[in-house]
Design a protein around this motif. Sequence first.
Motif, PDB file in Angstrom:
ATOM      1  N   ARG A 186       0.894  -1.157   0.000  1.00  0.00           N
ATOM      2  CA  ARG A 186       0.000   0.000   0.000  1.00  0.00           C
ATOM      3  C   ARG A 186       0.928   1.201   0.000  1.00  0.00           C
ATOM      4  O   ARG A 186       1.430   1.629   1.047  1.00  0.00           O
ATOM      5  CB  ARG A 186      -0.883  -0.030   1.246  1.00  0.00           C
ATOM      6  N   GLY A 187       1.216   1.662  -1.206  1.00  0.00           N
ATOM      7  CA  GLY A 187       2.160   2.760  -1.359  1.00  0.00           C
ATOM      8  C   GLY A 187       1.745   3.665  -2.492  1.00  0.00           C
ATOM      9  O   GLY A 187       0.601   3.619  -2.940  1.00  0.00           O
ATOM     10  N   PRO A 188       2.690   4.459  -2.979  1.00  0.00           N
ATOM     11  CA  PRO A 188       2.356   5.441  -4.011  1.00  0.00           C
ATOM     12  C   PRO A 188       2.096   4.829  -5.382  1.00  0.00           C
ATOM     13  O   PRO A 188       1.566   5.498  -6.255  1.00  0.00           O
ATOM     14  CB  PRO A 188       3.598   6.342  -4.057  1.00  0.00           C
ATOM     15  N   GLY A 189       2.470   3.566  -5.550  1.00  0.00           N
ATOM     16  CA  GLY A 189       2.359   2.963  -6.869  1.00  0.00           C
ATOM     17  C   GLY A 189       3.470   3.472  -7.773  1.00  0.00           C
ATOM     18  O   GLY A 189       4.245   4.342  -7.395  1.00  0.00           O
ATOM     19  N   ILE A 190       3.549   2.904  -8.952  1.00  0.00           N
ATOM     20  CA  ILE A 190       4.597   3.264  -9.904  1.00  0.00           C
ATOM     21  C   ILE A 190       3.928   3.876 -11.127  1.00  0.00           C
ATOM     22  O   ILE A 190       3.088   3.240 -11.764  1.00  0.00           O
ATOM     23  CB  ILE A 190       5.423   2.018 -10.296  1.00  0.00           C
ATOM     24  N   GLU A 191       4.297   5.111 -11.415  1.00  0.00           N
ATOM     25  CA  GLU A 191       3.707   5.840 -12.554  1.00  0.00           C
ATOM     26  C   GLU A 191       4.021   5.157 -13.883  1.00  0.00           C
ATOM     27  O   GLU A 191       3.151   4.988 -14.719  1.00  0.00           O
ATOM     28  CB  GLU A 191       4.235   7.282 -12.602  1.00  0.00           C
ATOM     29  N   VAL A 234       5.857   1.810 -15.119  1.00  0.00           N
ATOM     30  CA  VAL A 234       6.484   0.526 -14.776  1.00  0.00           C
ATOM     31  C   VAL A 234       7.634   0.210 -15.733  1.00  0.00           C
ATOM     32  O   VAL A 234       8.692  -0.251 -15.301  1.00  0.00           O
ATOM     33  CB  VAL A 234       5.442  -0.622 -14.752  1.00  0.00           C
ATOM     34  N   GLU A 235       7.450   0.479 -17.009  1.00  0.00           N
ATOM     35  CA  GLU A 235       8.498   0.199 -17.998  1.00  0.00           C
ATOM     36  C   GLU A 235       9.786   0.961 -17.657  1.00  0.00           C
ATOM     37  O   GLU A 235      10.886   0.409 -17.689  1.00  0.00           O
ATOM     38  CB  GLU A 235       8.008   0.579 -19.390  1.00  0.00           C
ATOM     39  N   LEU A 236       9.643   2.214 -17.285  1.00  0.00           N
ATOM     40  CA  LEU A 236      10.786   3.044 -16.898  1.00  0.00           C
ATOM     41  C   LEU A 236      11.400   2.517 -15.592  1.00  0.00           C
ATOM     42  O   LEU A 236      12.627   2.431 -15.463  1.00  0.00           O
ATOM     43  CB  LEU A 236      10.341   4.504 -16.738  1.00  0.00           C
ATOM     44  N   ALA A 237      10.553   2.139 -14.645  1.00  0.00           N
ATOM     45  CA  ALA A 237      11.029   1.625 -13.350  1.00  0.00           C
ATOM     46  C   ALA A 237      11.812   0.323 -13.499  1.00  0.00           C
ATOM     47  O   ALA A 237      12.627  -0.016 -12.641  1.00  0.00           O
ATOM     48  CB  ALA A 237       9.846   1.426 -12.403  1.00  0.00           C
ATOM     49  N   MET A 238      11.587  -0.406 -14.575  1.00  0.00           N
ATOM     50  CA  MET A 238      12.292  -1.666 -14.819  1.00  0.00           C
ATOM     51  C   MET A 238      13.689  -1.444 -15.408  1.00  0.00           C
ATOM     52  O   MET A 238      14.469  -2.374 -15.499  1.00  0.00           O
ATOM     53  CB  MET A 238      11.481  -2.566 -15.757  1.00  0.00           C
ATOM     54  N   TYR A 292      17.249   3.484 -13.000  1.00  0.00           N
ATOM     55  CA  TYR A 292      16.150   4.433 -12.826  1.00  0.00           C
ATOM     56  C   TYR A 292      15.643   4.330 -11.394  1.00  0.00           C
ATOM     57  O   TYR A 292      15.402   3.236 -10.884  1.00  0.00           O
ATOM     58  CB  TYR A 292      14.988   4.160 -13.793  1.00  0.00           C
ATOM     59  N   SER A 293      15.481   5.454 -10.734  1.00  0.00           N
ATOM     60  CA  SER A 293      15.010   5.443  -9.342  1.00  0.00           C
ATOM     61  C   SER A 293      14.213   6.694  -9.033  1.00  0.00           C
ATOM     62  O   SER A 293      14.514   7.768  -9.547  1.00  0.00           O
ATOM     63  CB  SER A 293      16.210   5.365  -8.394  1.00  0.00           C
ATOM     64  N   THR A 294      13.202   6.524  -8.185  1.00  0.00           N
ATOM     65  CA  THR A 294      12.450   7.674  -7.685  1.00  0.00           C
ATOM     66  C   THR A 294      12.838   7.951  -6.231  1.00  0.00           C
ATOM     67  O   THR A 294      12.150   8.669  -5.524  1.00  0.00           O
ATOM     68  CB  THR A 294      10.923   7.418  -7.759  1.00  0.00           C
ATOM     69  N   ALA A 295      13.963   7.377  -5.816  1.00  0.00           N
ATOM     70  CA  ALA A 295      14.406   7.514  -4.427  1.00  0.00           C
ATOM     71  C   ALA A 295      14.657   8.978  -4.069  1.00  0.00           C
ATOM     72  O   ALA A 295      15.199   9.743  -4.867  1.00  0.00           O
ATOM     73  CB  ALA A 295      15.679   6.702  -4.201  1.00  0.00           C
ATOM     74  N   THR A 296      14.280   9.304  -2.851  1.00  0.00           N
ATOM     75  CA  THR A 296      14.539  10.646  -2.330  1.00  0.00           C
ATOM     76  C   THR A 296      16.015  10.753  -1.945  1.00  0.00           C
ATOM     77  O   THR A 296      16.728   9.753  -1.838  1.00  0.00           O
ATOM     78  CB  THR A 296      13.689  10.914  -1.073  1.00  0.00           C
ATOM     79  N   ILE A 318       4.615  -7.647 -12.671  1.00  0.00           N
ATOM     80  CA  ILE A 318       4.426  -6.477 -11.814  1.00  0.00           C
ATOM     81  C   ILE A 318       3.188  -5.727 -12.282  1.00  0.00           C
ATOM     82  O   ILE A 318       2.992  -5.526 -13.483  1.00  0.00           O
ATOM     83  CB  ILE A 318       5.680  -5.566 -11.826  1.00  0.00           C
ATOM     84  N   LYS A 319       2.347  -5.373 -11.317  1.00  0.00           N
ATOM     85  CA  LYS A 319       1.169  -4.551 -11.598  1.00  0.00           C
ATOM     86  C   LYS A 319       1.175  -3.425 -10.576  1.00  0.00           C
ATOM     87  O   LYS A 319       1.357  -3.676  -9.388  1.00  0.00           O
ATOM     88  CB  LYS A 319      -0.116  -5.374 -11.465  1.00  0.00           C
ATOM     89  N   SER A 320       0.980  -2.220 -11.046  1.00  0.00           N
ATOM     90  CA  SER A 320       1.002  -1.089 -10.138  1.00  0.00           C
ATOM     91  C   SER A 320      -0.067  -0.082 -10.519  1.00  0.00           C
ATOM     92  O   SER A 320      -0.329   0.140 -11.700  1.00  0.00           O
ATOM     93  CB  SER A 320       2.379  -0.419 -10.171  1.00  0.00           C
ATOM     94  N   GLU A 321      -0.667   0.479  -9.493  1.00  0.00           N
ATOM     95  CA  GLU A 321      -1.691   1.493  -9.694  1.00  0.00           C
ATOM     96  C   GLU A 321      -1.299   2.732  -8.904  1.00  0.00           C
ATOM     97  O   GLU A 321      -1.246   2.692  -7.667  1.00  0.00           O
ATOM     98  CB  GLU A 321      -3.047   0.957  -9.214  1.00  0.00           C
ATOM     99  N   PRO A 322      -0.958   3.814  -9.606  1.00  0.00           N
ATOM    100  CA  PRO A 322      -0.576   5.047  -8.911  1.00  0.00           C
ATOM    101  C   PRO A 322      -1.617   5.452  -7.864  1.00  0.00           C
ATOM    102  O   PRO A 322      -2.818   5.408  -8.121  1.00  0.00           O
ATOM    103  CB  PRO A 322      -0.478   6.076 -10.041  1.00  0.00           C
ATOM    104  N   GLY A 323      -1.116   5.770  -6.681  1.00  0.00           N
ATOM    105  CA  GLY A 323      -1.980   6.166  -5.577  1.00  0.00           C
ATOM    106  C   GLY A 323      -2.526   4.998  -4.772  1.00  0.00           C
ATOM    107  O   GLY A 323      -3.103   5.189  -3.701  1.00  0.00           O
ATOM    108  N   LYS A 324      -2.359   3.772  -5.250  1.00  0.00           N
ATOM    109  CA  LYS A 324      -2.920   2.602  -4.556  1.00  0.00           C
ATOM    110  C   LYS A 324      -1.855   1.626  -4.082  1.00  0.00           C
ATOM    111  O   LYS A 324      -1.934   1.110  -2.974  1.00  0.00           O
ATOM    112  CB  LYS A 324      -3.878   1.858  -5.498  1.00  0.00           C
TER     113      LYS A 324
END
Length: 144
Positions: A82-87, A89-93, A97-101, A127-133
Motif C-alpha cells: 500500500r504505497g504510491p504505486g509506480i507511474e 512501470v516500464e521506466l522503473a524496470m 532508474y530510481s524515484t528515491a529521495t 508487476i502490476k502497479s496502480e498510482p496512488g494505490k
Amino acid sequence: MNNNSVLFEEDFKIKGWDFTNAGEASLKIKNYLKEVGIAENILKRVAITSYEAEMNIVLYAKEGTINFKVTPKKVLLEVKDRGPGIEDVELAMKEGYSTATEEIRNMGFGAGMGLPNIKKNADMFVIKSEPGKGTKLNIEVYLK
C-alpha cells in the motif's frame, strides 16, 4: 501430491520505514529454504528477489505483505504494498532508474537496481502497479 501442492506457506507483514526489522522476512525465507536443502544457486536467487521486494516496501510504501509459498516445483512470492504505486512501470524496470529521495540515497539505497534484480533472478515475474494505490509483484523461482 501434485506439483501445485503447497508444502509450506508463510505471510510476512512489512511496515514502511521500519529499518529495525528490514530484511527479516527475506532472512527467514532464506533460512527456511536452507533448512529444507534447497540448492545454493536457487537459494541465492530467492534471497535476492525477496530482499529487493521487501526493501521496496520498507523504502517506498506505508505497509505491505509478502506471501511465501513452496511447492514441489517452485518458490512463489506474492508481494503487495500500500504505497504510491509506480507511474511508469516500464521506466522503473530500467537499471539505474530510481524515484528515491535524497534521504533514501543517503542511506545507501535507491540505486535503481531493485526491480531489475528481481526480474534477473526470477523465472517468472509480473508487476502490476496502480498510482496512488500500490504495487503487486508475482515472482516464481523454479526448483530445477
